[in-house]
Design a protein around this motif. Structure first.
Motif, PDB file in Angstrom:
ATOM      1  N   ASN A  77     -31.941 -27.133 -55.653  1.00  0.00           N
ATOM      2  CA  ASN A  77     -31.335 -26.123 -56.531  1.00  0.00           C
ATOM      3  C   ASN A  77     -29.934 -25.725 -56.087  1.00  0.00           C
ATOM      4  OD1 ASN A  77     -33.604 -25.975 -58.194  1.00  0.00           O
ATOM      5  ND2 ASN A  77     -34.563 -24.395 -56.948  1.00  0.00           N
ATOM      6  N   PHE A  78     -29.564 -26.097 -54.865  1.00  0.00           N
ATOM      7  CA  PHE A  78     -28.216 -25.791 -54.386  1.00  0.00           C
ATOM      8  C   PHE A  78     -27.213 -26.887 -54.738  1.00  0.00           C
ATOM      9  CE2 PHE A  78     -30.724 -22.989 -51.658  1.00  0.00           C
ATOM     10  CZ  PHE A  78     -29.979 -21.826 -51.706  1.00  0.00           C
ATOM     11  N   GLU A  79     -27.699 -27.992 -55.280  1.00  0.00           N
ATOM     12  CA  GLU A  79     -26.787 -29.054 -55.678  1.00  0.00           C
ATOM     13  C   GLU A  79     -25.865 -28.561 -56.792  1.00  0.00           C
ATOM     14  OE1 GLU A  79     -29.012 -32.480 -56.752  1.00  0.00           O
ATOM     15  OE2 GLU A  79     -29.907 -32.733 -54.753  1.00  0.00           O
ATOM     16  N   GLY A  80     -24.584 -28.892 -56.666  1.00  0.00           N
ATOM     17  CA  GLY A  80     -23.613 -28.439 -57.646  1.00  0.00           C
ATOM     18  C   GLY A  80     -23.090 -27.043 -57.398  1.00  0.00           C
ATOM     19  N   THR A  81     -23.581 -26.380 -56.332  1.00  0.00           N
ATOM     20  CA  THR A  81     -23.070 -25.062 -55.971  1.00  0.00           C
ATOM     21  C   THR A  81     -22.114 -25.206 -54.792  1.00  0.00           C
ATOM     22  OG1 THR A  81     -24.727 -24.489 -54.286  1.00  0.00           O
ATOM     23  CG2 THR A  81     -25.334 -24.145 -56.609  1.00  0.00           C
ATOM     24  N   ASP A  82     -21.521 -24.106 -54.380  1.00  0.00           N
ATOM     25  CA  ASP A  82     -20.621 -24.130 -53.228  1.00  0.00           C
ATOM     26  C   ASP A  82     -21.363 -24.120 -51.897  1.00  0.00           C
ATOM     27  OD1 ASP A  82     -18.341 -24.172 -54.779  1.00  0.00           O
ATOM     28  OD2 ASP A  82     -18.187 -21.988 -54.882  1.00  0.00           O
ATOM     29  N   PHE A  83     -22.667 -23.889 -51.926  1.00  0.00           N
ATOM     30  CA  PHE A  83     -23.417 -23.715 -50.688  1.00  0.00           C
ATOM     31  C   PHE A  83     -23.530 -25.006 -49.882  1.00  0.00           C
ATOM     32  CE2 PHE A  83     -24.687 -19.794 -52.651  1.00  0.00           C
ATOM     33  CZ  PHE A  83     -24.931 -18.948 -51.585  1.00  0.00           C
ATOM     34  N   VAL A  84     -23.467 -24.837 -48.567  1.00  0.00           N
ATOM     35  CA  VAL A  84     -23.708 -25.909 -47.613  1.00  0.00           C
ATOM     36  C   VAL A  84     -25.088 -25.665 -46.997  1.00  0.00           C
ATOM     37  CG1 VAL A  84     -22.942 -26.969 -45.458  1.00  0.00           C
ATOM     38  CG2 VAL A  84     -21.254 -26.138 -47.114  1.00  0.00           C
ATOM     39  N   ILE A  85     -25.879 -26.712 -46.857  1.00  0.00           N
ATOM     40  CA  ILE A  85     -27.200 -26.587 -46.248  1.00  0.00           C
ATOM     41  C   ILE A  85     -27.197 -27.274 -44.895  1.00  0.00           C
ATOM     42  CG2 ILE A  85     -29.646 -27.171 -46.418  1.00  0.00           C
ATOM     43  CD1 ILE A  85     -29.486 -26.905 -49.384  1.00  0.00           C
ATOM     44  N   THR A  86     -27.622 -26.530 -43.871  1.00  0.00           N
ATOM     45  CA  THR A  86     -27.734 -27.096 -42.528  1.00  0.00           C
ATOM     46  C   THR A  86     -29.210 -27.264 -42.175  1.00  0.00           C
ATOM     47  OG1 THR A  86     -27.710 -24.916 -41.455  1.00  0.00           O
ATOM     48  CG2 THR A  86     -25.589 -26.020 -41.785  1.00  0.00           C
ATOM     49  N   THR A  87     -29.488 -28.275 -41.376  1.00  0.00           N
ATOM     50  CA  THR A  87     -30.848 -28.533 -40.903  1.00  0.00           C
ATOM     51  C   THR A  87     -30.887 -28.290 -39.413  1.00  0.00           C
ATOM     52  OG1 THR A  87     -31.211 -30.195 -42.622  1.00  0.00           O
ATOM     53  CG2 THR A  87     -32.705 -30.227 -40.734  1.00  0.00           C
ATOM     54  N   GLY A  88     -31.728 -27.344 -38.987  1.00  0.00           N
ATOM     55  CA  GLY A  88     -31.764 -26.961 -37.581  1.00  0.00           C
ATOM     56  C   GLY A  88     -33.072 -27.296 -36.902  1.00  0.00           C
ATOM     57  N   LYS A  89     -33.001 -27.437 -35.590  1.00  0.00           N
ATOM     58  CA  LYS A  89     -34.189 -27.704 -34.785  1.00  0.00           C
ATOM     59  C   LYS A  89     -34.950 -26.415 -34.500  1.00  0.00           C
ATOM     60  CE  LYS A  89     -31.704 -31.390 -32.323  1.00  0.00           C
ATOM     61  NZ  LYS A  89     -31.194 -31.809 -30.988  1.00  0.00           N
ATOM     62  N   THR A  90     -36.244 -26.569 -34.253  1.00  0.00           N
ATOM     63  CA  THR A  90     -37.077 -25.450 -33.828  1.00  0.00           C
ATOM     64  C   THR A  90     -38.030 -25.937 -32.741  1.00  0.00           C
ATOM     65  OG1 THR A  90     -39.006 -25.799 -35.276  1.00  0.00           O
ATOM     66  CG2 THR A  90     -37.095 -24.689 -36.254  1.00  0.00           C
ATOM     67  N   THR A  91     -38.817 -25.022 -32.226  1.00  0.00           N
ATOM     68  CA  THR A  91     -39.908 -25.388 -31.320  1.00  0.00           C
ATOM     69  C   THR A  91     -41.251 -25.186 -32.010  1.00  0.00           C
ATOM     70  OG1 THR A  91     -39.918 -23.165 -30.353  1.00  0.00           O
ATOM     71  CG2 THR A  91     -38.594 -24.833 -29.238  1.00  0.00           C
ATOM     72  N   ASP A  92     -41.258 -25.243 -33.332  1.00  0.00           N
ATOM     73  CA  ASP A  92     -42.467 -25.017 -34.118  1.00  0.00           C
ATOM     74  C   ASP A  92     -43.293 -26.297 -34.174  1.00  0.00           C
ATOM     75  OD1 ASP A  92     -41.061 -22.713 -34.519  1.00  0.00           O
ATOM     76  OD2 ASP A  92     -40.584 -23.123 -36.619  1.00  0.00           O
ATOM     77  N   LYS A  93     -44.405 -26.290 -33.481  1.00  0.00           N
ATOM     78  CA  LYS A  93     -45.233 -27.488 -33.344  1.00  0.00           C
ATOM     79  C   LYS A  93     -46.395 -27.421 -34.337  1.00  0.00           C
ATOM     80  CE  LYS A  93     -45.361 -25.827 -29.337  1.00  0.00           C
ATOM     81  NZ  LYS A  93     -44.165 -24.968 -29.458  1.00  0.00           N
ATOM     82  N   ALA A  94     -46.340 -28.248 -35.378  1.00  0.00           N
ATOM     83  CA  ALA A  94     -47.410 -28.293 -36.375  1.00  0.00           C
ATOM     84  C   ALA A  94     -48.586 -29.037 -35.763  1.00  0.00           C
ATOM     85  CB  ALA A  94     -46.918 -28.977 -37.642  1.00  0.00           C
TER      86      ALA A  94
END
Length: 506
Positions: A264-281
């Motif tokens: 839904n952010f495609e075509g908008t000005d927003f930048v999406i970053t992908t970050g690391k976590t320590t969340d172990k599924a």
């Protein structure tokens, strides 16, 4: 450590953040590159609006656990002698430096000069001693059990603090980066449930319940002044509503973006970053309950799981093949231990003498069905029938976590450096390996970080080779921000958001 208090608030927060109940998508979202990156000077009176998911019940981080408080208060309002950066490395904060004695028992900290609390009180070593003594002696204070190894806390003078331990613990500095290590003004009468009196670069300003919390810049801050004049955290528990608020101009930043809504952010000005976590599924196996007490059965179940498909269904995540995530000490790529091999899984089950296997997976209901649908399909392909038992979280705590009455279970273990669970035979995993316990004890007792990492890695490999559980994925966190917002953290923003270096630029 996976404490009960942290389970309640932390798991719920991360369950919401990863939105496992959302419909599956066929592709993993990519960071948006739309909108030019801003390169101008910071706006002196910049005001940032950040969308978050989980609103705290109160502001008392001394007595209330959970990501909702740590996310906004740690580093921004309250500080400790040390903190950790985005890569989970320990760095000085209220201490200019520290030394550790060769035997690992004595920690000596030198305090920053000129630090004052928001209420105007100067920081001295007496405040540190009072804060840490409370953690050590008061069972109601967050971190009390983590201070069980603390022998004495003293202040030789106004600018230094000495802490001695009863035995070496290489994780003690890390403990001081948690709420247990935060420093409060001795004798302060501030009602910490509704107000705050820390040393950080921001001041607590206001709270509109069920709506937002606002911080103002601390112009008397002892360090470099914050670049933002004001930050408002707007609480939007509905993911679609959060995206709508961002794309219609009500937010500058949206954290915990549902991966299935990222398009839904495609075509908008927003930048999406992908970050690391320590969340172990973590797909937990009850190692003490037949047939899961058979290593061949456990290995077969791991071989049956298509981890790439699980991650695609969830929408984001990284493969993890052992108990230690990438951001924690002792991490090693253990992908050589097990691979997706349905035919191999069938052969192992046959070797184990298991036919028409039926297992029950107990899962807190707030996780939804995305993960469980994939597991049901994968297990069915190797002849294992998986029954899903959705329960309310208090029921999960009682039946699985406390009474160990389960076969398989799934939760996100979000706390960093929680390998101790695998060295605890009484933990709900039911995993008991004396070699792992010995290695973990040695890893804690050594004062050599490289040696500790080596010992942890060795122990983690054993856990994975024992197939004590399956780690479906390590959680990733997606954050959307406007291009004129710079310096916003990328990693671990579900647990802390240090805003000191965030700016709005022209």
């Amino acid at each position: 450590m996976f404490r009960r208090t942290a389970v309640v608030a932390g798991l719920a927060a991360i369950a919401i953040a990863l939105s496992a109940c959302a419909p599956a998508t066929s592709e993993k979202p990519s960071p948006s590159t739309s909108g030019p990156a801003a390169t101008g000077a910071p706006v002196a009176d910049g005001e940032l609006v950040v969308g978050l998911v989980l609103e705290p019940d109160n502001l008392d981080i001394r007595h209330t656990s959970g990501a909702a408080l740590e996310q906004i208060l740690v580093d921004n309002i309250y500080q400790g002698l040390v903190t950790r950066d985005e890569e989970n490395k320990i760095v000085p904060e209220l201490a200019t430096d520290y030394t550790i004695s060769p035997d690992g028992l004595t920690y000596t900290f030198t305090l920053q000069e000129g630090v004052t609390f928001h209420g105007g009180q100067p920081l001295t070593s007496a405040d540190v001693v009072a804060s840490y003594t409370a953690v050590q002696t008061d069972a109601t204070v967050i971190g009390n059990r983590d201070f069980a190894n603390v022998a004495t806390i003293t202040a030789p003078d106004a600018s230094s603090v000495v802490i001695t331990l009863t035995e070496p613990d290489i994780n003690f500095l890390f403990t001081l980066t948690t709420p247990a290590g935060l420093v409060f003004s001795a004798g302060d009468t501030t009602d910490l449930k509704t107000a705050a009196n820390g040393t950080g670069p921001f001041l607590f300003d206001s709270w509109k319940r069920k709506d937002s919390i606002t911080f103002k810049r601390n112009d008397a801050y002892w360090g470099d002044a914050a670049k933002l004049a004001e930050v408002t955290f707007v609480y939007i528990p509905d993911f679609t509503a959060g995206v709508n608020a961002a794309t219609t101009g009500d937010l500058d930043v949206l954290s915990a973006v549902d991966p299935n809504l990222a398009a839904n952010f495609e075509g908008t000005d927003f930048v999406i970053t992908t970050g690391k976590t320590t969340d172990k599924a973590t797909l937990a196996f009850n190692n003490k309950k037949a047939p899961l007490d058979n290593v061949k059965v456990r290995e077969a179940l791991r071989m049956a799981i298509n981890h790439e498909a699980v991650i695609t269904a969830v929408g984001s995540g990284a493969e993890q093949f052992g108990p230690i995530p990438e951001l924690d000490p002792g991490y090693e790529d253990l992908s050589d231990v097990v691979s997706y091999d349905p035919e191999g899984a069938k052969k192992l089950l046959e070797e184990a003498g298991v036919k028409d296997l039926e297992l029950t997976l107990t899962i807190p209901s707030f996780y939804g069905t995305t993960v469980t649908k994939q597991l049901v399909s994968d297990f069915n392909a190797v002849g294992v029938t998986l029954k899903i038992e959705n329960v309310e979280f208090p029921t999960w705590l009682n039946d699985v976590y406390t009474n160990h009455d389960y076969e398989l279970s799934f939760v996100l273990h979000v706390e960093p450096r929680d390998f101790s669970n695998w060295a605890n035979p009484d933990y709900y995993f039911g995993y008991d390996n004396t070699k792992v316990q010995e290695l973990y004890a040695k890893a804690l007792a050594t004062t050599d970080e490289a040696e500790s990492d080596k010992l942890l890695a060795e122990a983690a490999r054993i856990v994975s080779e024992d197939h004590a559980a399956d780690w479906l994925y390590t959680g990733e966190t997606l954050t959307a921000h406007l291009p004129n917002v710079t310096g916003f953290p990328v990693n671990s923003v579900n647990s802390r958001i240090n805003l000191a270096n965030v700016a709005i630029v022209e």
